[in-house]
Design an enzyme around this catalytic site. Structure first.
Site, PDB file in Angstrom:
ATOM      1  N   SER A 176       0.831  -1.202   0.000  1.00 46.27           N
ATOM      2  CA  SER A 176       0.000   0.000   0.000  1.00 46.27           C
ATOM      3  C   SER A 176       0.871   1.259   0.000  1.00 46.27           C
ATOM      4  O   SER A 176       1.710   1.441  -0.875  1.00 46.27           O
ATOM      5  CB  SER A 176      -0.961  -0.047   1.185  1.00 46.27           C
ATOM      6  OG  SER A 176      -1.935   0.957   1.092  1.00 46.27           O
ATOM      7  N   ASP A 394      -7.987  -5.657  -6.684  1.00 47.50           N
ATOM      8  CA  ASP A 394      -7.847  -4.408  -5.947  1.00 47.50           C
ATOM      9  C   ASP A 394      -8.121  -3.217  -6.862  1.00 47.50           C
ATOM     10  O   ASP A 394      -7.443  -3.040  -7.872  1.00 47.50           O
ATOM     11  CB  ASP A 394      -6.428  -4.307  -5.378  1.00 47.50           C
ATOM     12  CG  ASP A 394      -6.155  -2.977  -4.701  1.00 47.50           C
ATOM     13  OD1 ASP A 394      -7.114  -2.345  -4.239  1.00 47.50           O
ATOM     14  OD2 ASP A 394      -4.969  -2.593  -4.636  1.00 47.50           O
ATOM     15  N   HIS A 450      -6.373  -5.852  -1.994  1.00 46.24           N
ATOM     16  CA  HIS A 450      -5.335  -4.837  -1.803  1.00 46.24           C
ATOM     17  C   HIS A 450      -4.139  -5.362  -1.018  1.00 46.24           C
ATOM     18  O   HIS A 450      -2.996  -5.037  -1.328  1.00 46.24           O
ATOM     19  CB  HIS A 450      -5.948  -3.630  -1.091  1.00 46.24           C
ATOM     20  CG  HIS A 450      -5.001  -2.491  -0.930  1.00 46.24           C
ATOM     21  ND1 HIS A 450      -4.433  -1.837  -2.014  1.00 46.24           N
ATOM     22  CD2 HIS A 450      -4.506  -1.868   0.174  1.00 46.24           C
ATOM     23  CE1 HIS A 450      -3.641  -0.876  -1.570  1.00 46.24           C
ATOM     24  NE2 HIS A 450      -3.663  -0.874  -0.257  1.00 46.24           N
TER      25      HIS A 450
END
Length: 473
Positions: A176, A394, A450
């Site tokens: 991330s 994602d 994600h």
């Protein structure tokens, strides 16, 4: 005296720099002694050590003497290392099937922990994350540049206090928002080696999952991703591309009525989609129809922290499952006084543990670097190994954006796009690139969101194990 001997003497001199460290034998909620070596501690960084960074170090369950050393930075910024330990790559997780609201959550072993193949330092960084804290209010003033500087200082001091790991192959990893800070940190480590910073380390490369890398590329890629996954019609997609001219997630020119109308239609189509994994239910709307989610806070929301107690009461009587149900257990466990005592958390330093500190994300943190692409390009001049992987479901940081910025690095394709397998099944697709001695492996993880290991743990362990061993996926 040879260089290796002098290096050992140096780190032995500085062994005392680790302010506090404890070997944890048992944890609340786990039956019996832990079958792995867990160390927790604080290391002071910054001026007068005013920032106290909390870490969890877990030795490899295979061969700690030979396996690589990993420094893992969870994204956010401001998401706790415990989130990575419990929900992604750590050796323990919660027993969701055996949870009672009247008792502390119980813990079970994760058979697909990355500590099966590596020694991993899980760091609560930047300050304000997890159990890391500052002695002064000034210490909480943090941003991309100061966070990287403090993490570099932490790593040097940690190695000084753990001299037996100085010569291990070192990798920096995360997911991330770590797509911004990890390349910056690797560059800082590289510069430090060239400058002769002590102790020297044996850095080999870095790896990143669904990394936020370039704001324009990653965010604009959501439109293409949504269209490819049948969330937008051909007509709406083509109209938006034509009218908005490549800018889909910034405020459009009010005079461009066609673009404004297109983006409103796109928003309507995607508003109830759970962007970290488009295949799962969107639970944000259960609490707040219009949550205040920052541009960077792509894997969590204010819902999780500010409404956590309301969430608990609502989810008690709901029969439908949402991924955020799993996260509730971490709040209950980590905020328990017995848990904090077992982890040797300093009493009174953190008022409320949060899985992801949204106050840090939305108010205090300085987003100084909108793109780490320049750092990525600089690292191609080094002889490092890089692994970039994307959960292909994602929409927060879509794989199409990641592919776009990798392409801009102008690397040579060594291995064409092909499937990779786990237990005879397609686990995703992979391609490899090179430039002189630099190597980049890009892999998708089929069906993952994600934080890919959270969704496909077996496949992701196989992926990283092969990559560490320099074996084709």
């Amino acid at each position: 005296m040879n260089k290796m001997l002098s290096q050992v003497i140096l780190v032995l001199i500085f062994t005392s720099v680790v302010a506090s460290q404890s070997i944890i034998k048992t944890l609340p909620g786990f039956d019996g002694d832990l079958p792995f070596t867990l160390e927790t501690g604080y290391i002071g960084v910054g001026e007068m050590d005013e920032v106290q960074l909390f870490y969890y170090f877990i030795e490899s369950e295979r061969n700690p003497r030979l396996d690589p050393l990993v420094l893992w930075l969870t994204g956010g910024p401001g998401c706790s290392a415990l989130s990575a330990i419990f929900y992604e790559i750590g050796p323990i997780t919660f027993n969701h099937s055996n949870f009672s609201w009247e008792t502390l959550p119980t813990l079970i072993l994760n058979p697909y922990s990355w500590t099966k193949v590596a020694n991993i330092i899980f760091l609560d960084a930047p300050v304000g994350t997890g159990f890391s804290y500052a002695i002064t209010s000034e210490g909480y003033k943090i941003g991309d540049l100061s966070s990287v500087a403090q993490t570099y200082e932490f790593l040097r001091k940690w190695l000084m206090g753990h001299p037996k790991f100085v010569f291990h192959p070192l990798y920096i990893g995360g997911d991330s928002y770590s797509g911004i800070t990890v390349p910056m940190l690797v560059q800082r480590i590289s510069n430090g080696i060239e400058a002769g910073d002590k102790p020297l380390n044996n850095i080999k490369g870095f790896f990143l999952g669904n990394p936020f890398t370039d704001g324009n590329i990653d965010i604009n890629a959501r439109l293409t991703f949504a269209h490819r996954n049948a969330l937008l019609s051909d007509e709406l997609y083509e109209s938006t591309v034509r009218d908005c001219k490549g800018e889909y997630y910034t405020s459009p020119d009010p005079s461009n009525a066609a673009c404004v109308a297109d983006l409103e239609a796109v928003k309507y189509c995607l508003d109830k989609i759970y962007s970290p994994n488009i295949l799962e239910p969107d639970c944000v709307t259960y609490i707040s129809p219009k949550p205040n989610i920052s541009a960077w806070n792509i894997a969590t929301s204010l819902l999780e922290n500010n409404f956590i107690h309301l969430l608990i009461s609502i989810r008690k009587i709901s029969e439908s499952w949402c991924r955020i149900d799993n996260y509730v257990l971490s709040y209950i466990w980590a905020n328990d006084k017995n848990t904090q005592a077992a982890l040797h958390v300093r009493e009174g330093t953190v008022k409320d543990w949060q899985r992801c500190n949204t106050s840090l994300m939305d108010i205090y943190y300085k987003y100084e670097i909108n793109s780490s692409l320049l750092y990525q390009k600089n690292l191609t001049k080094k002889g490092y190994q890089a692994l970039i992987y994307s959960g292909d479901m994602d929409m927060a940081v879509p794989y199409v954006g990641t592919q776009e910025w990798i392409k801009s690095l102008n690397l040579t394709i060594e291995d064409e796009w092909r499937p990779w397998f786990v237990d005879g099944q397609v686990a995703g697709y992979v391609t490899t690139y090179s430039k002189n001695k630099y190597s980049l492996t890009y892999a998708t993880v089929k069906g993952a969101g994600h934080t890919a290991p959270e969704y496909k743990p077996e496949q992701c362990l196989a992926m990283v194990d092969r990559w560490f061993a320099d074996y084709p996926l």
